[in-house]
Design an enzyme around this catalytic site. Structure first.
Site, PDB file in Angstrom:
ATOM      1  N   LYS A  22      29.781  63.860   1.712  1.00 41.93           N
ATOM      2  CA  LYS A  22      29.056  62.428   1.145  1.00 41.93           C
ATOM      3  C   LYS A  22      28.291  63.193  -0.479  1.00 41.93           C
ATOM      4  O   LYS A  22      28.510  62.712  -1.060  1.00 41.93           O
ATOM      5  CB  LYS A  22      27.827  61.746   1.998  1.00 41.93           C
ATOM      6  CG  LYS A  22      28.874  61.313   2.738  1.00 41.93           C
ATOM      7  CD  LYS A  22      27.992  60.477   4.156  1.00 41.93           C
ATOM      8  CE  LYS A  22      29.197  59.954   5.284  1.00 41.93           C
ATOM      9  NZ  LYS A  22      27.420  58.815   5.464  1.00 41.93           N
ATOM     10  N   LYS A  32      25.393  51.547   7.920  1.00 45.86           N
ATOM     11  CA  LYS A  32      24.472  51.269   8.684  1.00 45.86           C
ATOM     12  C   LYS A  32      22.639  51.292   7.294  1.00 45.86           C
ATOM     13  O   LYS A  32      22.034  50.980   7.984  1.00 45.86           O
ATOM     14  CB  LYS A  32      23.774  52.752   9.066  1.00 45.86           C
ATOM     15  CG  LYS A  32      23.352  53.177   9.973  1.00 45.86           C
ATOM     16  CD  LYS A  32      22.966  54.448  11.397  1.00 45.86           C
ATOM     17  CE  LYS A  32      21.484  54.680  11.953  1.00 45.86           C
ATOM     18  NZ  LYS A  32      22.037  55.831  13.225  1.00 45.86           N
TER      19      LYS A  32
END
Length: 554
Positions: free
Chosen positions: A495, A206
């Protein structure tokens, strides 16, 4: 402030659980011979039997009331109209727009998004047809024969599942590979079988910043340049599905080969967008549109059917009954169809990433259970593995059995055995041991609940409807629990910390706990800050995968 657990309907459901806890499902059928007819329904090519649940008529009535007293009608309308319902990220949630086949506009921030969606569909059509008919050539002038999708999470699970489920529709001259694991063994194994001259890579990310995807993409790009020779043309072999066109072009992808999608498309809901490009390449654009048509039909059913006849709503409410009142912790997904073997993993992300939340949409802690642990695998294998625990163990696990009715030519006998095994298991979970002896310590108690979902045939249209059904089920549960099903801060946390550790590998930082510091010291002994092995720890360099640049002939 409204508190769900103090509502009159919630308290009534608690009382009903106390009153019906010892009910036997089979007794519901004895009391009401019409139970199957009353608790089953069809939507297009999907048939749902939910009669084998420990849900009395009174319980179902109260569950419907729970939905009617919730914000479901309002939130459903807001989702389909483009209002901001992902409140933490200040975004609308419009995966339904991606499969919208209506004629009217759909406004987001004063702009109709349907022309953009239709332009991207046309881009997918033109590209997929060019690859499938051989017009798209690689650097050597040969047609593409292998397609490698590089992604992770929703950029992998959705298209991977759909391509495998619809394998019988696949183009006979195209092979599809999905790389998601950051473990280098995964991509090396795939690359070792490929010819760079006939391989197309799709980088699906994305933001074009996902660490795992970019690492795999750069490894693939390096392999391509090392093995394709002086005529190597990255632009002829790499395309992207991304919202970040600039970063994709910096990677070497041509501007016209960046397939756009939008910030209002969540990763686990993105297979309907350009993330679904591998599906269009595999089954053709017409097949891809049939997938969207099936989902659109389920969308319309979800929008218009009364709650008592609404398949996603009923599945969601039955799930809430088990999670919040009966005390079930997990939900098993058991497809009796080898083509659907990736479906449990896909639904695991869809459900657990969406509703694995402990705060409501206002950021307040909830005092009730939310999303279940979703797990499962193909049924005939499960019968000889984890079904023992489901039949006789101490865990209470509702099950969704899923199968298609139409067999493949030549294996009708196999398919008949598959379906009869599934029906036998659903019956056995409800009935238990036929002896009925409570004194037999080895008997199976029965009274274990299940749904049976039958597809007339495993087609793109029916698969689209099936996936949309589960999307809406998850949405309904999120609305009733008053949580945001469309953010994923736990994923973002992992992340962020991974990036911090990677950047500070050479630091003796006290910011991490003693365990992390000790483990980092072990890693530090083998790797430098750029990820390269330290000279003292390095093994002799292995020959790059696929160095010959040609597929091994067997």
């Amino acid at each position: 402030m409204f508190q769900l657990t103090r509502s009159v309907t919630w308290q009534a459901l608690k009382q009903l659980h106390a009153q019906t806890a010892d009910d036997r499902i089979r007794d519901y059928f004895t009391a009401d011979p019409q139970r199957f007819e009353k608790m089953s329904l069809r939507v297009g090519g999907l048939f749902l039997d939910y009669s084998k649940h420990q849900v009395s008529d009174a319980v179902l009535d109260k569950l419907i009331e729970l939905a009617e007293h919730s914000a479901l009608v309002q939130r459903r309308a807001q989702m389909f109209s483009g209002d901001i319902i992902n409140v933490t990220e200040d975004r609308p949630v419009l995966h339904t727009a991606l499969r919208n086949l209506g004629e009217g506009p759909l406004m987001v921030d004063g702009q109709d998004v349907m022309p953009e969606i239709q332009r991207t569909r046309e881009q997918i059509r033109q590209f997929s047809e060019a690859v499938r008919n051989g017009e798209w050539k690689g650097y050597s002038g040969e047609r593409i024969r292998d397609v490698v999708n590089i992604g992770i999470g929703g950029s992998d699970l959705g298209p991977n599942m759909a391509c495998r489920a619809l394998l019988k529709h696949r183009h006979p001259e195209l092979n599809f590979h999905f790389v998601s694991n950051v473990d280098g063994a995964h991509i090396q194994k795939v690359l070792s079988r490929l010819d760079p001259a006939t391989t197309l890579f799709i980088v699906s990310t994305k933001t074009f910043s996902t660490q795992e995807t970019l690492l795999n993409a750069h490894t693939a790009r390096r392999w391509f340049l090392e093995n394709a020779g002086p005529d190597a043309d990255v632009g002829a072999h790499f395309i992207a599905a991304s919202t970040n066109k600039k970063a994709a072009m910096a990677f070497g992808i041509r501007e016209e080969n960046v397939f756009e999608f939008w910030a209002w498309v969540g990763g686990r809901y993105s297979m309907w967008s350009s993330i679904g490009l591998p599906i269009a390449l595999s089954i053709g654009f017409e097949g891809f549109m049939e997938l969207l048509e099936g989902a659109y039909a389920m969308d319309q059913h979800f929008l218009t059917a009364p709650f008592r006849e609404n398949m996603p709503v009923l599945m969601a409410l039955i799930g809430i009954w088990y999670i919040n009142f009966v005390g079930a912790e997990t939900q098993a997904i058991v497809p009796y169809d080898q083509a659907l073997h990736q479906l449990p993993a896909f639904l695991q992300q869809l459900d657990m990433e969406s509703n694995g939340k402990s705060v409501d949409i206002f950021g307040h802690p909830v005092d009730y259970k939310t999303g279940p642990i979703v797990w499962g695998q193909t049924g005939s294998n499960g019968q000889h593995a984890f079904f023992q625990l489901l039949h006789q163990g101490t865990r209470y696990v509702p099950i969704d059995f899923i199968a298609s009715l139409k067999p493949e030519p030549g294996v009708e006998e196999h398919h008949f055995a598959l379906l009869t095994n599934m029906l036998a298991q659903a019956n056995a979970f409800m009935e238990g041991s036929q002896s009925g002896s409570r004194l037999d310590p080895y008997s199976c108690p029965g009274n274990r609940p299940s749904s049976v979902l039958l597809l007339d045939e495993l087609t793109p249209r029916n698969l689209g409807a099936l996936i949309a059904l589960y999307e809406h089920k998850v949405f309904v549960q999120g609305v009733i629990w008053n949580i945001n099903s469309f953010d994923q801060w736990g994923v973002q946390l992992g992340k962020r910390i991974a990036g911090e550790i990677s950047e500070r590998i050479d630091e003796q930082s006290q910011d991490f706990d003693a365990s992390t510091q000790g483990l980092l010291a072990l890693v530090r002994g083998h790797f430098a800050a750029d990820g390269a092995p330290r000279a003292s720890a390095a093994e002799p360099a292995a020959k790059p995968a696929g160095k010959s640049g040609k597929r091994t002939k067997g």
